[in-house]
Design an enzyme around this catalytic site. Structure first.
Site, PDB file in Angstrom:
ATOM      1  N   GLY A   1      37.912  43.168  50.952  1.00 24.87           N
ATOM      2  CA  GLY A   1      38.401  41.794  50.802  1.00 24.87           C
ATOM      3  C   GLY A   1      38.148  41.169  49.442  1.00 24.87           C
TER       4      GLY A   1
ATOM      5  N   CYS B   1      43.632  41.675  46.099  1.00 21.42           N
ATOM      6  CA  CYS B   1      43.482  41.799  47.551  1.00 21.42           C
ATOM      7  C   CYS B   1      43.733  40.473  48.273  1.00 21.42           C
ATOM      8  CB  CYS B   1      42.059  42.272  47.813  1.00 21.42           C
ATOM      9  SG  CYS B   1      41.644  42.346  49.541  1.00 21.42           S
TER      10      CYS B   1
ATOM     11  N   ASP C   1      32.776  48.533  45.459  1.00 18.96           N
ATOM     12  CA  ASP C   1      34.220  48.567  45.166  1.00 18.96           C
ATOM     13  C   ASP C   1      34.915  47.254  45.526  1.00 18.96           C
ATOM     14  OD1 ASP C   1      36.893  49.315  44.877  1.00 18.96           O
ATOM     15  OD2 ASP C   1      36.965  50.282  46.836  1.00 18.96           O
TER      16      ASP C   1
ATOM     17  N   TYR D   1      49.770  45.382  37.137  1.00 18.71           N
ATOM     18  CA  TYR D   1      48.693  45.849  38.022  1.00 18.71           C
ATOM     19  C   TYR D   1      49.053  45.428  39.444  1.00 18.71           C
ATOM     20  CZ  TYR D   1      43.962  46.275  40.039  1.00 18.71           C
ATOM     21  OH  TYR D   1      42.882  46.620  40.817  1.00 18.71           O
ATOM     22  N   TRP D   2      49.057  46.370  40.377  1.00 14.70           N
ATOM     23  CA  TRP D   2      49.415  46.009  41.741  1.00 14.70           C
ATOM     24  C   TRP D   2      48.500  46.703  42.746  1.00 14.70           C
ATOM     25  CZ3 TRP D   2      52.339  48.996  38.452  1.00 14.70           C
ATOM     26  CH2 TRP D   2      52.613  50.308  38.842  1.00 14.70           C
TER      27      TRP D   2
ATOM     28  N   ARG E   1      47.759  53.251  52.299  1.00 16.09           N
ATOM     29  CA  ARG E   1      46.386  52.865  52.601  1.00 16.09           C
ATOM     30  C   ARG E   1      46.372  51.796  53.685  1.00 16.09           C
ATOM     31  NH1 ARG E   1      42.106  49.426  50.015  1.00 16.09           N
ATOM     32  NH2 ARG E   1      40.433  50.878  49.574  1.00 16.09           N
TER      33      ARG E   1
ATOM     34  N   GLU F   1      26.155  26.059  34.029  1.00 13.43           N
ATOM     35  CA  GLU F   1      25.255  25.922  32.880  1.00 13.43           C
ATOM     36  C   GLU F   1      25.206  27.212  32.065  1.00 13.43           C
ATOM     37  OE1 GLU F   1      20.970  23.842  32.766  1.00 13.43           O
ATOM     38  OE2 GLU F   1      20.989  25.869  33.572  1.00 13.43           O
TER      39      GLU F   1
HETATM   40  P1  IMP Z   1      39.485  45.249  41.512  1.00 17.48           P
HETATM   41  O1  IMP Z   1      38.576  46.130  40.723  1.00 17.48           O
HETATM   42  O2  IMP Z   1      38.887  43.904  41.798  1.00 17.48           O
HETATM   43  O3  IMP Z   1      40.835  45.126  40.898  1.00 17.48           O
HETATM   44  O4  IMP Z   1      39.652  45.927  42.956  1.00 17.48           O
HETATM   45  C1  IMP Z   1      40.076  47.251  43.135  1.00 17.48           C
HETATM   46  C2  IMP Z   1      39.839  47.649  44.575  1.00 17.48           C
HETATM   47  O5  IMP Z   1      40.632  46.833  45.458  1.00 17.48           O
HETATM   48  C3  IMP Z   1      40.264  49.052  44.937  1.00 17.48           C
HETATM   49  O6  IMP Z   1      39.307  50.021  44.572  1.00 17.48           O
HETATM   50  C4  IMP Z   1      40.448  48.982  46.452  1.00 17.48           C
HETATM   51  O7  IMP Z   1      39.218  49.081  47.146  1.00 17.48           O
HETATM   52  C5  IMP Z   1      40.954  47.570  46.639  1.00 17.48           C
HETATM   53  N1  IMP Z   1      42.417  47.506  46.797  1.00 17.48           N
HETATM   54  C6  IMP Z   1      43.377  48.236  46.193  1.00 17.48           C
HETATM   55  N2  IMP Z   1      44.600  47.819  46.553  1.00 17.48           N
HETATM   56  C7  IMP Z   1      44.411  46.814  47.425  1.00 17.48           C
HETATM   57  C8  IMP Z   1      45.308  45.971  48.152  1.00 17.48           C
HETATM   58  O8  IMP Z   1      46.531  46.027  48.032  1.00 17.48           O
HETATM   59  N3  IMP Z   1      44.720  45.065  48.971  1.00 17.48           N
HETATM   60  C9  IMP Z   1      43.375  44.956  49.126  1.00 17.48           C
HETATM   61  N4  IMP Z   1      42.502  45.686  48.422  1.00 17.48           N
HETATM   62  C10 IMP Z   1      43.017  46.619  47.584  1.00 17.48           C
END
Ligand code: IMP
Length: 498
Positions: free
Chosen positions: A308, A313, A352, A399-400, A414, A476
């Protein structure tokens, strides 16, 4: 009544700060090690350790073969994405495993192509010199930006402008970079095409790259000096996929799932352990002690935690599931340490999703994570698979999310439901070369570890003292009550470059 209701809020990494510990003179950045286990392995093989605690996320817009190669050379690893055909993922693994530093596999041109067609490829790839080959791959010559002027020669054929092989020094069957370097020096040229016995082009060596290529002290490689490759899999087509990835030489598998606390995942891990016992599997994602225990007992050799929090996400908004990453790490690390005391097996934890800045990485490590997975951070760099675009004079990269509409055209996705999306699509600001970014990031991590008196990551886990900070403290901690540029920071968020 719900089975469990936790009334204390879960916390994000942003809400913690480190307290300094005693720093001895030995604790200088040069002597701090960032080595960390990638997976638990009984034989403790070197290839199952990272030399920097950073991995790139298994996402279409982040981790292709180029990221796999470049990040492994710099001490981390990319989790190659699985939302693609089995064949193309297996090819990515092959590219990583067959990579020979300094031996570039360039795009090849045909003699009957027009200069303007090649010019389009040049614009997209950024490369200015291309080899020319015939239909059987035999080397015919080179064409570089000095050989044509696009305003004059756009309709010419490549064969009219290229330099023929008779006028080019080549290397035959050279596989050692130092040998290639010597051949280049003797030829007084800047490019050395490498051919096999039959005259087919194998690779090219560029003098401008050589010093760089000889300088990768942190490279993560296997016993045959081949880069380590980690590939993501799903729990739908894993039987065929794992077979193909193993044939391509994959070292470690990682199940890519937003919710790993499932029978599908346990079954997949058990099946891999039975059929491919030499290949460790990373499980996840989970966010509770129970999820950790479940996957480890199923046979996972490292666990990804987080749900989350990713920058793309929207799972929390769509489904109401998720947890702050700091609370997740604290909870799961406690169970990991308990499991270690019980069994003597240390299961590495990857934090992650939503790790946006170096200080987040440092906090995640301090809380007990062994390494950190990031998507957004790596998506911004040259080595991610997307092309740069310019929007309002700013250079950006797309980036998606893997659960976004853009990635959901892939069947074994996924996010399995298909009725709604769990991720978004957007742009991130281009950040340049991976190597430059990593240098700065690693310097900051080492500096924080030094402040806490930790010479390595296990010591950091033991010595770190952290405190929750208030929203006012966070405010701060940024520039305030001054003008930055022309903006008064009292009213404006100060954005770090990360
Ligand atoms: P970031 O580093 O904050 O950009 O998050 C990357 C991580 O988000 C990935 O390693 C996944 O665990 C998670 N993720 C990837 N694609 C999605 C998505 O479409 N929805 C929710 N989580 C995602």
């Amino acid at each position: 009544m719900a089975k469990r209701i936790i009334t204390e809020s879960s916390r994000t990494l942003m809400e913690y700060r480190l307290l300094p510990g005693y720093t001895s003179v030995d604790c200088s950045p040069d002597s701090i090690s960032l080595r960390t286990p990638l997976v638990y392995s009984e034989d403790n093989k070197k290839k199952y350790y990272l030399n920097v605690p950073l991995v790139s996320a298994a996402m279409q817009s982040v981790s292709g073969a180029r990221m796999g190669i470049e990040l492994a050379k710099l001490g981390g690893t990319a989790f190659l994405f699985c939302s693609q055909t089995i064949e193309s993922e297996a090819n990515m693994v092959k590219k990583v495993k067959n990579h020979k530093a300094g031996f570039v596999k360039p795009q090849k041109m045909k003699i009957d192509m027009k200069v303007k067609e090649m010019f389009e490829i040049r614009k997209r790839s950024g490369h200015s010199t291309f080899p020319v080959v015939d239909d059987n791959g035999l080397f015919l010559g080179l064409i570089s930006k000095w050989d044509y002027d696009i305003s004059l020669h756009s309709d010419c054929l490549i064969k009219e402008r290229m330099i023929n092989k008779e006028n080019i020094e080549v290397g035959i069957n050279i596989t050692d970079l130092k040998e290639a370097n010597n051949a280049l020096l003797e030829s007084h040229k800047s490019i050395l095409p490498i051919l096999d016995d039959q005259g087919k082009l194998v690779s090219m060596v560029f003098r401008k790259d050589i010093n760089d290529q000889l300088d990768f002290p942190l490279e993560v490689h296997d016993e045959n000096k081949r880069l380590v490759s980690v590939a993501a899999i799903n729990t739908h087509d894993h039987k065929e996929r794992v077979e193909a990835l193993v044939k391509s030489g994959v070292d470690v598998l990682a199940i890519d799932s937003s919710d790993g606390y499932t029978q599908y995942q346990a079954d997949a891990i058990k099946w891999i352990n039975e059929n491919y016992p030499a290949i460790p599997v990373i499980g996840g994602n989970i966010i509770t002690k129970e999820g950790f225990r479940f996957l480890v007992e199923a046979g996972a050799k490292a666990i990804k935690v987080g749900m989350g929090g990713g920058s793309i996400c929207i799972t929390q908004e769509q489904k109401g599931t998720g947890r702050g990453l700091a609370t997740t790490i604290i909870d799961v690390v406690e169970e990991r340490d308990k499991y270690f005391t019980e069994t003597g097996k240390y299961i590495p934890i990857a934090a992650d999703g939503g790790v946006t800045s170096t200080k987040d990485v440092t906090i995640a490590l301090a809380l007990g994570a062994d390494y950190v997975m990031m998507g957004r951070y790596f998506a911004r760099m040259d080595e991610s698979p997307t092309d740069k675009i310019v929007v309002n004079n700013r250079v950006m990269k797309p980036y998606w999310g893997e659960g976004s509409a853009r990635a959901q055209n892939w069947k074994a996705r996924r996010y399995n439901q298909g009725k709604f999306v769990e991720g978004v699509e957007g742009l991130v600001e281009y950040a340049g070369h991976l190597r430059d970014n990593l240098e700065e990031t690693l310097a900051k991590i080492k500096s924080s570890m030094g402040t806490c008196g930790a010479m390595n990551i296990p010591e950091f886990h033991q010595l770190a003292e952290l405190e929750v900070v208030s929203a006012l403290s966070i405010r701060e901690g940024k520039p305030h009550d001054i003008f930055v540029g022309t903006e008064n920071t009292d009213n404006n968020e100060y954005n770090s470059s990360e």
